[in-house]
Design a protein around this motif. Structure first.
Motif, PDB file in Angstrom:
ATOM      1  N   ARG A   1       0.830  -1.208   0.000  1.00 42.38           N
ATOM      2  CA  ARG A   1       0.000   0.000   0.000  1.00 42.38           C
ATOM      3  C   ARG A   1       0.863   1.256   0.000  1.00 42.38           C
ATOM      4  NH1 ARG A   1      -1.217   3.238   4.036  1.00 42.38           N
ATOM      5  NH2 ARG A   1      -0.850   1.760   5.708  1.00 42.38           N
ATOM      6  N   GLU A   2       1.863   1.267   0.867  1.00 42.49           N
ATOM      7  CA  GLU A   2       2.734   2.441   0.980  1.00 42.49           C
ATOM      8  C   GLU A   2       3.564   2.659  -0.282  1.00 42.49           C
ATOM      9  OE1 GLU A   2       4.786   1.715   4.664  1.00 42.49           O
ATOM     10  OE2 GLU A   2       3.103   2.460   5.864  1.00 42.49           O
ATOM     11  N   ALA A   3       3.967   1.576  -0.942  1.00 40.35           N
ATOM     12  CA  ALA A   3       4.734   1.712  -2.186  1.00 40.35           C
ATOM     13  C   ALA A   3       3.896   2.351  -3.290  1.00 40.35           C
ATOM     14  CB  ALA A   3       5.265   0.352  -2.641  1.00 40.35           C
TER      15      ALA A   3
ATOM     16  N   ASP B   1      -6.379 -12.064  -0.932  1.00 43.08           N
ATOM     17  CA  ASP B   1      -4.923 -12.037  -1.009  1.00 43.08           C
ATOM     18  C   ASP B   1      -4.482 -11.911  -2.473  1.00 43.08           C
ATOM     19  OD1 ASP B   1      -2.394 -12.619   0.774  1.00 43.08           O
ATOM     20  OD2 ASP B   1      -2.116 -13.795  -1.064  1.00 43.08           O
ATOM     21  N   GLU B   2      -5.113 -12.707  -3.344  1.00 38.31           N
ATOM     22  CA  GLU B   2      -4.782 -12.642  -4.764  1.00 38.31           C
ATOM     23  C   GLU B   2      -5.184 -11.296  -5.358  1.00 38.31           C
ATOM     24  OE1 GLU B   2      -5.508 -15.124  -8.899  1.00 38.31           O
ATOM     25  OE2 GLU B   2      -5.948 -16.067  -6.981  1.00 38.31           O
ATOM     26  N   LEU B   3      -6.332 -10.769  -4.940  1.00 40.28           N
ATOM     27  CA  LEU B   3      -6.769  -9.446  -5.391  1.00 40.28           C
ATOM     28  C   LEU B   3      -5.719  -8.386  -5.049  1.00 40.28           C
ATOM     29  CD1 LEU B   3      -9.087  -7.483  -6.395  1.00 40.28           C
ATOM     30  CD2 LEU B   3      -9.713  -7.313  -3.975  1.00 40.28           C
ATOM     31  N   ILE B   4      -5.239  -8.406  -3.826  1.00 40.13           N
ATOM     32  CA  ILE B   4      -4.229  -7.436  -3.396  1.00 40.13           C
ATOM     33  C   ILE B   4      -2.975  -7.574  -4.254  1.00 40.13           C
ATOM     34  CG2 ILE B   4      -2.697  -6.752  -1.504  1.00 40.13           C
ATOM     35  CD1 ILE B   4      -4.951  -7.818   0.419  1.00 40.13           C
TER      36      ILE B   4
ATOM     37  N   ALA C   1     -12.552  -0.747   6.624  1.00 38.84           N
ATOM     38  CA  ALA C   1     -12.386  -1.612   7.801  1.00 38.84           C
ATOM     39  C   ALA C   1     -11.612  -2.881   7.449  1.00 38.84           C
ATOM     40  CB  ALA C   1     -13.741  -1.960   8.404  1.00 38.84           C
ATOM     41  N   SER C   2     -11.834  -3.418   6.241  1.00 36.85           N
ATOM     42  CA  SER C   2     -11.100  -4.629   5.833  1.00 36.85           C
ATOM     43  C   SER C   2      -9.609  -4.346   5.751  1.00 36.85           C
ATOM     44  CB  SER C   2     -11.608  -5.135   4.476  1.00 36.85           C
ATOM     45  OG  SER C   2     -12.918  -5.607   4.588  1.00 36.85           O
ATOM     46  N   VAL C   3      -9.240  -3.240   5.126  1.00 36.22           N
ATOM     47  CA  VAL C   3      -7.822  -2.876   5.006  1.00 36.22           C
ATOM     48  C   VAL C   3      -7.213  -2.693   6.392  1.00 36.22           C
ATOM     49  CG1 VAL C   3      -6.195  -1.124   4.184  1.00 36.22           C
ATOM     50  CG2 VAL C   3      -8.082  -1.862   2.711  1.00 36.22           C
ATOM     51  N   LYS C   4      -7.907  -1.995   7.267  1.00 36.58           N
ATOM     52  CA  LYS C   4      -7.392  -1.779   8.632  1.00 36.58           C
ATOM     53  C   LYS C   4      -7.200  -3.103   9.353  1.00 36.58           C
ATOM     54  CE  LYS C   4      -9.119   2.878   9.253  1.00 36.58           C
ATOM     55  NZ  LYS C   4      -9.929   3.794  10.052  1.00 36.58           N
TER      56      LYS C   4
ATOM     57  N   PHE D   1      -6.528   2.985  -0.549  1.00 41.32           N
ATOM     58  CA  PHE D   1      -6.235   1.586  -0.864  1.00 41.32           C
ATOM     59  C   PHE D   1      -7.531   0.766  -0.896  1.00 41.32           C
ATOM     60  CE2 PHE D   1      -4.030  -2.560   0.313  1.00 41.32           C
ATOM     61  CZ  PHE D   1      -3.299  -2.650  -0.854  1.00 41.32           C
ATOM     62  N   ALA D   2      -8.424   1.041   0.050  1.00 41.96           N
ATOM     63  CA  ALA D   2      -9.710   0.342   0.077  1.00 41.96           C
ATOM     64  C   ALA D   2     -10.503   0.639  -1.199  1.00 41.96           C
ATOM     65  CB  ALA D   2     -10.511   0.751   1.316  1.00 41.96           C
ATOM     66  N   ASP D   3     -10.544   1.903  -1.614  1.00 40.18           N
ATOM     67  CA  ASP D   3     -11.234   2.262  -2.860  1.00 40.18           C
ATOM     68  C   ASP D   3     -10.590   1.564  -4.053  1.00 40.18           C
ATOM     69  OD1 ASP D   3     -13.034   3.887  -1.546  1.00 40.18           O
ATOM     70  OD2 ASP D   3     -12.000   5.759  -2.048  1.00 40.18           O
TER      71      ASP D   3
END
Length: 181
Positions: free
Chosen positions: A76-78, A111-114, A95-98, A86-88
């Motif tokens: 996310r930071e990269a 995980d694959e989506l990310i 809440a999921s990202v947090k 990131f959630a959008d």
């Protein structure tokens, strides 16, 4: 806090491997503990419970080939995104990202989506930056221009993509070659 073995009240910080049951798996999790200074009895203090939860989740993630808390945050930071952005980007709730960045283990689909969305976004960013670099170089080019200089400037950008791939796909080797013809 009072030691359950010897009634001592003096503890010091330590680290221990604790057996944890998580989603049907038995895991050995290395985590901070408090240790009785008299008898050596170990326990997890109230202020250490969240860290144990995070480390248990990350131990499970590693065992099952999922991105860890640190890897998700690094990806996310990269991309220079905050959690709501990131959630959008992923089309999930904030809440999921947090939760993924603290203690909740993402399912294999998320995980694959990310991994896929982040790698594709980083790849597009790097291609754009390298293209702009080469276009800038071409705008000032003369027959004597050394294109090796442009390639030299592009290599760190491509290397940064290689490092990003190491986060997304740990343990894999990635070679990026530049060939001038």
């Amino acid at each position: 806090m009072i030691c359950l073995n010897c009634d001592n009240e003096h503890f010091e910080a330590g680290e221990a491997e604790i057996k944890q049951e998580f989603r049907g798996d038995t895991l050995m999790v290395k985590t901070p503990v408090v240790v009785c200074q008299t008898c050596g009895w170990q326990t997890v203090g109230n202020d250490q419970i969240d860290e144990l939860r995070k480390r248990t989740a990350d131990t499970y993630r590693k065992k099952h080939g999922l991105l860890t808390t640190a890897q998700i945050r690094a990806m996310r930071e990269a991309l220079r995104m905050n959690q709501p952005e990131f959630a959008d980007f992923l089309r999930v709730g904030v809440a999921s990202v947090k939760r993924w960045e603290t203690w909740l283990v993402q399912d294999a689909g998320n995980d694959e989506l990310i991994r896929v969305k982040c790698v594709m976004a980083k790849k597009a960013e790097i291609i754009k930056r390298v293209t702009n670099l080469l276009l800038q170089h071409a705008a000032t080019a003369t027959p004597a221009t050394d294109w090796q200089q442009a390639v030299k400037q592009a290599k760190p950008l491509l290397a940064s993509f290689g490092r990003y791939l190491q986060i997304a796909q740990p343990g894999t080797q990635h070679k990026i070659k530049i060939k001038l013809t």
